[in-house]
Design a protein around this motif. Structure first.
Motif, PDB file in Angstrom:
ATOM      1  N   GLU A  93      47.136  50.364  68.895  1.00  0.00           N
ATOM      2  CA  GLU A  93      47.701  49.330  69.763  1.00  0.00           C
ATOM      3  C   GLU A  93      49.217  49.219  69.597  1.00  0.00           C
ATOM      4  O   GLU A  93      49.927  48.859  70.546  1.00  0.00           O
ATOM      5  CB  GLU A  93      47.027  47.981  69.493  1.00  0.00           C
ATOM      6  CG  GLU A  93      47.238  47.421  68.108  1.00  0.00           C
ATOM      7  CD  GLU A  93      46.499  46.107  67.909  1.00  0.00           C
ATOM      8  OE1 GLU A  93      45.754  45.683  68.823  1.00  0.00           O
ATOM      9  OE2 GLU A  93      46.674  45.497  66.829  1.00  0.00           O
ATOM     10  N   ASP A  94      49.724  49.561  68.407  1.00  0.00           N
ATOM     11  CA  ASP A  94      51.169  49.526  68.191  1.00  0.00           C
ATOM     12  C   ASP A  94      51.863  50.667  68.929  1.00  0.00           C
ATOM     13  O   ASP A  94      52.979  50.498  69.444  1.00  0.00           O
ATOM     14  CB  ASP A  94      51.479  49.600  66.699  1.00  0.00           C
ATOM     15  CG  ASP A  94      50.973  48.391  65.925  1.00  0.00           C
ATOM     16  OD1 ASP A  94      50.924  47.293  66.524  1.00  0.00           O
ATOM     17  OD2 ASP A  94      50.616  48.541  64.744  1.00  0.00           O
ATOM     18  N   VAL A  95      51.209  51.828  68.980  1.00  0.00           N
ATOM     19  CA  VAL A  95      51.762  52.951  69.742  1.00  0.00           C
ATOM     20  C   VAL A  95      51.874  52.578  71.211  1.00  0.00           C
ATOM     21  O   VAL A  95      52.897  52.817  71.855  1.00  0.00           O
ATOM     22  CB  VAL A  95      50.890  54.208  69.578  1.00  0.00           C
ATOM     23  CG1 VAL A  95      51.369  55.309  70.524  1.00  0.00           C
ATOM     24  CG2 VAL A  95      50.927  54.711  68.139  1.00  0.00           C
ATOM     25  N   VAL A  96      50.830  51.971  71.747  1.00  0.00           N
ATOM     26  CA  VAL A  96      50.838  51.599  73.167  1.00  0.00           C
ATOM     27  C   VAL A  96      51.873  50.506  73.425  1.00  0.00           C
ATOM     28  O   VAL A  96      52.559  50.520  74.456  1.00  0.00           O
ATOM     29  CB  VAL A  96      49.434  51.159  73.620  1.00  0.00           C
ATOM     30  CG1 VAL A  96      49.435  50.806  75.102  1.00  0.00           C
ATOM     31  CG2 VAL A  96      48.420  52.274  73.355  1.00  0.00           C
ATOM     32  N   MET A  97      52.037  49.587  72.483  1.00  0.00           N
ATOM     33  CA  MET A  97      53.036  48.527  72.637  1.00  0.00           C
ATOM     34  C   MET A  97      54.452  49.097  72.718  1.00  0.00           C
ATOM     35  O   MET A  97      55.349  48.492  73.329  1.00  0.00           O
ATOM     36  CB  MET A  97      52.945  47.534  71.475  1.00  0.00           C
ATOM     37  CG  MET A  97      53.919  46.361  71.567  1.00  0.00           C
ATOM     38  SD  MET A  97      53.686  45.335  73.067  1.00  0.00           S
ATOM     39  CE  MET A  97      52.201  44.408  72.603  1.00  0.00           C
ATOM     40  N   PHE A 130      39.230  51.586  69.800  1.00  0.00           N
ATOM     41  CA  PHE A 130      39.987  52.266  68.745  1.00  0.00           C
ATOM     42  C   PHE A 130      41.345  51.598  68.488  1.00  0.00           C
ATOM     43  O   PHE A 130      42.158  52.142  67.746  1.00  0.00           O
ATOM     44  CB  PHE A 130      40.227  53.728  69.136  1.00  0.00           C
ATOM     45  CG  PHE A 130      38.964  54.530  69.296  1.00  0.00           C
ATOM     46  CD1 PHE A 130      38.368  55.140  68.206  1.00  0.00           C
ATOM     47  CD2 PHE A 130      38.375  54.669  70.545  1.00  0.00           C
ATOM     48  CE1 PHE A 130      37.203  55.876  68.358  1.00  0.00           C
ATOM     49  CE2 PHE A 130      37.212  55.403  70.706  1.00  0.00           C
ATOM     50  CZ  PHE A 130      36.618  56.003  69.606  1.00  0.00           C
ATOM     51  N   ARG A 131      41.593  50.445  69.059  1.00  0.00           N
ATOM     52  CA  ARG A 131      42.937  49.870  69.037  1.00  0.00           C
ATOM     53  C   ARG A 131      43.435  49.581  67.620  1.00  0.00           C
ATOM     54  O   ARG A 131      44.641  49.578  67.373  1.00  0.00           O
ATOM     55  CB  ARG A 131      43.009  48.622  69.907  1.00  0.00           C
ATOM     56  CG  ARG A 131      42.185  47.443  69.449  1.00  0.00           C
ATOM     57  CD  ARG A 131      42.264  46.304  70.472  1.00  0.00           C
ATOM     58  NE  ARG A 131      43.648  45.926  70.726  1.00  0.00           N
ATOM     59  CZ  ARG A 131      44.081  45.401  71.867  1.00  0.00           C
ATOM     60  NH1 ARG A 131      43.222  45.213  72.872  1.00  0.00           N
ATOM     61  NH2 ARG A 131      45.351  45.071  72.010  1.00  0.00           N
ATOM     62  N   LYS A 132      42.544  49.347  66.674  1.00  0.00           N
ATOM     63  CA  LYS A 132      42.943  49.045  65.294  1.00  0.00           C
ATOM     64  C   LYS A 132      42.896  50.286  64.391  1.00  0.00           C
ATOM     65  O   LYS A 132      43.117  50.171  63.182  1.00  0.00           O
ATOM     66  CB  LYS A 132      42.034  47.952  64.712  1.00  0.00           C
ATOM     67  CG  LYS A 132      42.129  46.606  65.415  1.00  0.00           C
ATOM     68  CD  LYS A 132      43.513  45.976  65.266  1.00  0.00           C
ATOM     69  CE  LYS A 132      43.572  44.589  65.895  1.00  0.00           C
ATOM     70  NZ  LYS A 132      44.927  43.978  65.786  1.00  0.00           N
ATOM     71  N   ARG A 133      42.644  51.432  64.964  1.00  0.00           N
ATOM     72  CA  ARG A 133      42.628  52.673  64.184  1.00  0.00           C
ATOM     73  C   ARG A 133      44.046  53.193  63.969  1.00  0.00           C
ATOM     74  O   ARG A 133      44.918  53.012  64.814  1.00  0.00           O
ATOM     75  CB  ARG A 133      41.823  53.749  64.911  1.00  0.00           C
ATOM     76  CG  ARG A 133      40.341  53.484  65.010  1.00  0.00           C
ATOM     77  CD  ARG A 133      39.590  53.947  63.780  1.00  0.00           C
ATOM     78  NE  ARG A 133      38.153  53.863  64.015  1.00  0.00           N
ATOM     79  CZ  ARG A 133      37.413  54.880  64.459  1.00  0.00           C
ATOM     80  NH1 ARG A 133      37.979  56.048  64.700  1.00  0.00           N
ATOM     81  NH2 ARG A 133      36.122  54.716  64.657  1.00  0.00           N
TER      82      ARG A 133
END
Length: 251
Positions: A93-97, A130-133
């Motif tokens: 999720e940090d990559v997408v952010m 998978f957002r927390k992976r």
């Protein structure tokens, strides 16, 4: 139809070697464009030079009738997977952010709207669970889908993707090409460095044939022809037709 991108007389040199020779072309809105050519032909160099990531000589590159620098918020870039440090400890999720940061002042934290945009992008690529992976824990296809989600979260209008289908699973490839086609339907323009010639007619509206210079560019039906392909690959491929579909052997 609006003009998305204009490239004039673009050349790239590495020391005394010319990697790209005097390339000029334009791209209109609502087009899915494949960039194909042999290994070492300068395909990746071409898009990086357009984006200002490689030094080049040119008489003008513009997007939306503005300089690339001024149009940066409207342009998304997905690099080759091999160029990314997958061991870096960052969550999906940090990559997408990261796709939202270009819209945020340095002093401002992501808002609820930004977080909702990230969630929506993850849903589109089928990666919500998978957002927390950690990004390095994913398969190659899943990693590519995350970087597509980052581009979607940026809400760009012009997209550059460097070999997004290389080394990924069939499911991921289907998801990604369907997303790219849906972006086209939204009148966005997507340029894709691509290596699988057997998919060109199925995937793209237009094709750019590159081997250090622009060999051909236009509608797939008019440009993806044996004579131009043979010139692009310097005779190192075999071409034949099967039920009106171009088949390719070798590279």
């Amino acid at each position: 139809m609006g003009r998305m991108l204009e490239v004039n007389n673009l050349s790239v040199y590495y020391d005394n070697l010319q990697a790209i020779n005097n390339v000029s072309f334009s791209a209109d809105e609502g087009k899915l464009i494949g960039i194909v050519g042999p290994n070492g032909a300068g395909k990746s160099t071409l898009i990086k030079a357009i984006l200002g990531l490689e030094k080049s000589t040119n008489s003008g590159i513009s997007a939306f009738e503005k300089s690339i620098k001024k149009a940066r918020r409207q342009i998304a870039y997905v690099p080759q997977r091999s160029l990314i440090d997958w061991d870096f400890p960052v969550l999906v999720e940090d990559v997408v952010m990261m796709g939202r940061y270009i819209h945020l002042p340095w002093y401002k934290r992501p808002s609820k709207d930004d977080k909702n945009i990230v969630t929506e992008a993850l849903e589109k690529v089928g990666m919500t669970e998978f957002r927390k992976r950690q990004i390095g824990e994913l398969s190659g296809g899943q990693q590519q889908r995350v970087f597509i989600a980052r581009a979607l979260a940026q809400q760009a209008t012009l997209f550059f993707l460097d070999e997004p289908f290389a080394g990924i699973d069939v499911t991921s490839e289907e998801i990604i090409i369907n997303i790219l086609k849906s972006l086209r339907e939204e009148n966005k323009t997507i340029l894709v460095v691509h290596h699988d010639l057997s998919k060109v007619e199925e995937y793209f509206d237009q094709v750019m044939l590159v081997n250090k210079e622009l060999i051909g560019y236009g509608e797939v039906s008019e440009t993806f022809k044996p004579e131009l392909l043979s010139q692009t690959y310097k005779g190192k491929i075999k071409l034949f037709k099967d039920n009106d579909q171009m088949m390719v052997v070798g590279n």
